[in-house]
Design an enzyme around this catalytic site. Structure first.
Site, PDB file in Angstrom:
ATOM      1  N   GLY A  51      -5.324  -1.061  -8.263  1.00 23.22           N
ATOM      2  CA  GLY A  51      -4.224  -1.905  -8.752  1.00 23.22           C
ATOM      3  C   GLY A  51      -3.737  -2.891  -7.717  1.00 23.22           C
ATOM      4  O   GLY A  51      -3.471  -4.062  -8.023  1.00 23.22           O
ATOM      5  N   CYS A  52      -3.634  -2.445  -6.485  1.00 19.72           N
ATOM      6  CA  CYS A  52      -3.152  -3.320  -5.411  1.00 19.72           C
ATOM      7  C   CYS A  52      -4.162  -4.419  -5.120  1.00 19.72           C
ATOM      8  O   CYS A  52      -3.792  -5.563  -4.860  1.00 19.72           O
ATOM      9  CB  CYS A  52      -2.853  -2.503  -4.162  1.00 19.72           C
ATOM     10  SG  CYS A  52      -1.556  -1.275  -4.458  1.00 19.72           S
ATOM     11  N   THR A  53      -5.440  -4.084  -5.203  1.00 15.49           N
ATOM     12  CA  THR A  53      -6.487  -5.078  -4.993  1.00 15.49           C
ATOM     13  C   THR A  53      -6.451  -6.115  -6.111  1.00 15.49           C
ATOM     14  O   THR A  53      -6.510  -7.321  -5.851  1.00 15.49           O
ATOM     15  CB  THR A  53      -7.874  -4.398  -4.913  1.00 15.49           C
ATOM     16  OG1 THR A  53      -7.869  -3.486  -3.805  1.00 15.49           O
ATOM     17  CG2 THR A  53      -8.979  -5.406  -4.729  1.00 15.49           C
TER      18      THR A  53
END
Length: 150
Positions: free
Chosen positions: A45-47
């Site tokens: 998700g952060c990527t």
């Protein structure tokens, strides 16, 4: 969850990025600043979120926005994340959580029935005068730039 709202003065902060460079709210006076908090570097998700912002970076820049990512990862992890995905913006390595706590995005979370403390994915848009123009708590990781540019 953060108690900061649209119209509030942004918290004065100071933190070091992946290369050990200091960033303060005052460094961005006269410029709009997007500060996005994410739970952990190199996670799906952060990527997705950071890559979406990277892919729209020129549009943000053209509208006088600077971007600053923040997580509690160490500088080495942030540097690896930034280099791997070629982010054109700095990532604060907020290991002591001073910036995270100043913005009030640290707190209890639930995942797969387990409760733990962590970073609530939240983005703050700060205007040229240091006033919060927008707070996004329901971040759509793959469409975050559209949420900000709408």
């Amino acid at each position: 969850m953060t108690t900061l709202q649209k119209g509030d003065q942004a918290p004065s902060f100071s933190g070091l990025d992946q290369d050990g460079n200091a960033h303060r709210l005052s460094d961005y006076a006269g410029q709009k600043l997007i500060v996005f908090f994410y739970p952990k570097a190199n996670t799906p998700g952060c990527t997705a979120e950071a890559c979406d912002l990277r892919d729209h970076y020129e549009t943000f820049k053209a509208q006088n926005y600077a971007l600053l990512g923040v997580s509690a990862d160490n500088a080495k992890a942030q540097s690896s994340f930034r280099n791997k995905f070629q982010f054109p913006f700095p990532l604060l390595a907020d290991e002591d959580k001073s910036v995270i706590q100043a913005f009030g995005v640290w707190g209890p979370k639930k995942f797969m029935g387990k409760e733990y403390d962590g970073i609530h994915r939240t983005t703050f848009v700060i205007d040229e005068h240091g006033i919060i123009a927008e707070v996004i708590t329901e971040v759509k990781t793959k469409e975050h730039a559209n949420q900000l540019l709408k």
